[in-house]
Design a protein around this motif. Structure first.
Motif, PDB file in Angstrom:
ATOM      1  N   SER A 116      56.043  41.259  64.553  1.00 21.00           N
ATOM      2  CA  SER A 116      58.107  41.527  65.045  1.00 21.00           C
ATOM      3  C   SER A 116      58.117  41.836  66.367  1.00 21.00           C
ATOM      4  O   SER A 116      59.711  40.942  66.451  1.00 21.00           O
ATOM      5  CB  SER A 116      58.894  42.485  63.901  1.00 21.00           C
ATOM      6  OG  SER A 116      58.660  43.277  64.221  1.00 21.00           O
ATOM      7  N   ASP A 117      57.593  42.168  67.173  1.00 18.31           N
ATOM      8  CA  ASP A 117      58.196  42.266  68.895  1.00 18.31           C
ATOM      9  C   ASP A 117      58.528  40.745  69.293  1.00 18.31           C
ATOM     10  O   ASP A 117      58.937  40.692  70.028  1.00 18.31           O
ATOM     11  CB  ASP A 117      57.575  43.701  69.277  1.00 18.31           C
ATOM     12  CG  ASP A 117      58.230  45.282  69.223  1.00 18.31           C
ATOM     13  OD1 ASP A 117      59.034  44.902  68.299  1.00 18.31           O
ATOM     14  OD2 ASP A 117      56.827  45.756  69.373  1.00 18.31           O
ATOM     15  N   LYS A 118      57.477  40.658  69.607  1.00 23.01           N
ATOM     16  CA  LYS A 118      57.168  39.349  69.838  1.00 23.01           C
ATOM     17  C   LYS A 118      58.216  38.239  69.188  1.00 23.01           C
ATOM     18  O   LYS A 118      58.335  37.503  70.045  1.00 23.01           O
ATOM     19  CB  LYS A 118      55.570  38.217  69.007  1.00 23.01           C
ATOM     20  CG  LYS A 118      55.190  37.338  70.010  1.00 23.01           C
ATOM     21  CD  LYS A 118      53.847  36.348  69.729  1.00 23.01           C
ATOM     22  CE  LYS A 118      53.762  35.185  70.361  1.00 23.01           C
ATOM     23  NZ  LYS A 118      52.373  34.812  70.088  1.00 23.01           N
ATOM     24  N   ILE A 124      61.118  39.349  67.648  1.00 26.82           N
ATOM     25  CA  ILE A 124      62.491  39.497  68.708  1.00 26.82           C
ATOM     26  C   ILE A 124      62.408  38.963  69.941  1.00 26.82           C
ATOM     27  O   ILE A 124      63.472  38.580  70.256  1.00 26.82           O
ATOM     28  CB  ILE A 124      62.873  40.880  68.206  1.00 26.82           C
ATOM     29  CG1 ILE A 124      62.795  41.358  67.313  1.00 26.82           C
ATOM     30  CG2 ILE A 124      64.175  41.393  69.020  1.00 26.82           C
ATOM     31  CD1 ILE A 124      62.620  42.477  66.728  1.00 26.82           C
ATOM     32  N   ASP A 125      61.970  39.376  70.660  1.00 26.53           N
ATOM     33  CA  ASP A 125      61.333  38.999  71.622  1.00 26.53           C
ATOM     34  C   ASP A 125      61.414  37.068  72.071  1.00 26.53           C
ATOM     35  O   ASP A 125      62.508  36.620  73.116  1.00 26.53           O
ATOM     36  CB  ASP A 125      60.626  38.744  72.871  1.00 26.53           C
ATOM     37  CG  ASP A 125      59.593  40.117  73.215  1.00 26.53           C
ATOM     38  OD1 ASP A 125      61.614  41.491  73.113  1.00 26.53           O
ATOM     39  OD2 ASP A 125      58.982  41.215  73.446  1.00 26.53           O
ATOM     40  N   ASN A 172      65.695  36.706  71.525  1.00 20.84           N
ATOM     41  CA  ASN A 172      66.316  37.409  71.944  1.00 20.84           C
ATOM     42  C   ASN A 172      66.730  36.440  73.216  1.00 20.84           C
ATOM     43  O   ASN A 172      67.595  35.885  73.971  1.00 20.84           O
ATOM     44  CB  ASN A 172      66.124  38.578  72.782  1.00 20.84           C
ATOM     45  CG  ASN A 172      67.309  38.757  73.732  1.00 20.84           C
ATOM     46  OD1 ASN A 172      67.893  39.205  73.258  1.00 20.84           O
ATOM     47  ND2 ASN A 172      67.271  39.942  74.471  1.00 20.84           N
ATOM     48  N   THR A 220      63.313  40.468  60.129  1.00 22.82           N
ATOM     49  CA  THR A 220      63.561  41.724  60.925  1.00 22.82           C
ATOM     50  C   THR A 220      64.793  42.027  61.644  1.00 22.82           C
ATOM     51  O   THR A 220      64.688  39.929  62.145  1.00 22.82           O
ATOM     52  CB  THR A 220      62.628  41.817  62.027  1.00 22.82           C
ATOM     53  OG1 THR A 220      61.862  41.900  61.251  1.00 22.82           O
ATOM     54  CG2 THR A 220      63.196  43.308  62.955  1.00 22.82           C
ATOM     55  N   ALA A 261      67.828  42.447  64.384  1.00 18.64           N
ATOM     56  CA  ALA A 261      67.967  43.329  65.437  1.00 18.64           C
ATOM     57  C   ALA A 261      69.180  42.927  66.137  1.00 18.64           C
ATOM     58  O   ALA A 261      69.644  42.264  66.298  1.00 18.64           O
ATOM     59  CB  ALA A 261      66.144  42.627  66.160  1.00 18.64           C
ATOM     60  N   GLY A 271      68.482  47.388  70.928  1.00 14.93           N
ATOM     61  CA  GLY A 271      67.196  47.802  70.927  1.00 14.93           C
ATOM     62  C   GLY A 271      67.024  48.358  68.868  1.00 14.93           C
ATOM     63  O   GLY A 271      66.715  48.638  68.356  1.00 14.93           O
ATOM     64  N   THR A 328      66.980  47.907  65.705  1.00 14.55           N
ATOM     65  CA  THR A 328      66.455  46.936  63.854  1.00 14.55           C
ATOM     66  C   THR A 328      66.459  47.274  62.991  1.00 14.55           C
ATOM     67  O   THR A 328      66.856  48.543  62.647  1.00 14.55           O
ATOM     68  CB  THR A 328      65.149  46.671  64.536  1.00 14.55           C
ATOM     69  OG1 THR A 328      64.003  48.127  64.176  1.00 14.55           O
ATOM     70  CG2 THR A 328      64.694  45.980  65.728  1.00 14.55           C
ATOM     71  N   SER A 386      64.729  46.060  59.156  1.00 13.46           N
ATOM     72  CA  SER A 386      63.183  44.731  58.409  1.00 13.46           C
ATOM     73  C   SER A 386      64.169  44.865  56.904  1.00 13.46           C
ATOM     74  O   SER A 386      63.934  46.467  56.222  1.00 13.46           O
ATOM     75  CB  SER A 386      62.531  44.849  58.377  1.00 13.46           C
ATOM     76  OG  SER A 386      61.930  45.257  59.825  1.00 13.46           O
TER      77      SER A 386
END
Length: 136
Positions: free
Chosen positions: A2-4, A6-7, A10, A103, A105, A109, A111, A113
């Motif tokens: 999910s970080d990938k 979210i990036d 964004n 997720t 966001a 920062g 979040t 889910s």
């Protein structure tokens, strides 16, 4: 993963066309095939004619030949994570199982889910279109 997502969400959020609300939203999804597809909101002066970020990412997924969502992230320049609108919840449910994680966001920062089933309990699906005795 999910970080990938979210990036990626964004990055595309920064390209949203939101001159009327200044509410920029980005979405990124990973298909079951492992590909990432993105979308951003696109407003229109005839307000109901805009397109949500989630719908754009789903359209990109379908255009690329993928058909199922494995995971999705949505990001907005808001004070708290913003869930998909009702129409986008139904669109996501069309292409994702109930246990798929969504997720949400913020650009600061935060979040949150939830699963598709949590976002859209009692979802409408193709099974509801079955009619006794065939078509009417």
């Amino acid at each position: 993963m999910s970080d990938k997502l979210i990036d990626a969400a964004n990055a595309v959020r920064a390209r949203a066309y939101a001159p009327y609300s200044d509410f920029q939203v980005g979405a990124a999804l990973r298909s079951v095939e492992g590909h990432v597809h993105v979308g951003c909101n696109v407003e229109n002066v005839a307000y109901p004619e805009g397109t949500c970020a989630e719908a754009g990412a789903i359209a990109a997924m379908i255009a690329a030949g993928d058909t199922r969502i494995a995971e999705i992230a949505v990001i907005a320049n808001a004070s708290a994570p913003v869930p998909p609108c009702g129409g986008c919840r139904q669109k996501i449910a069309e292409f994702a199982a109930g246990d798929v994680v969504v997720t949400m966001a913020t650009t600061s920062g935060a979040t949150l889910s939830m699963t598709v089933a949590q976002l859209l309990p009692g979802r409408f699906d193709a099974g509801h279109m079955d009619v006794a005795g065939g078509a009417t």
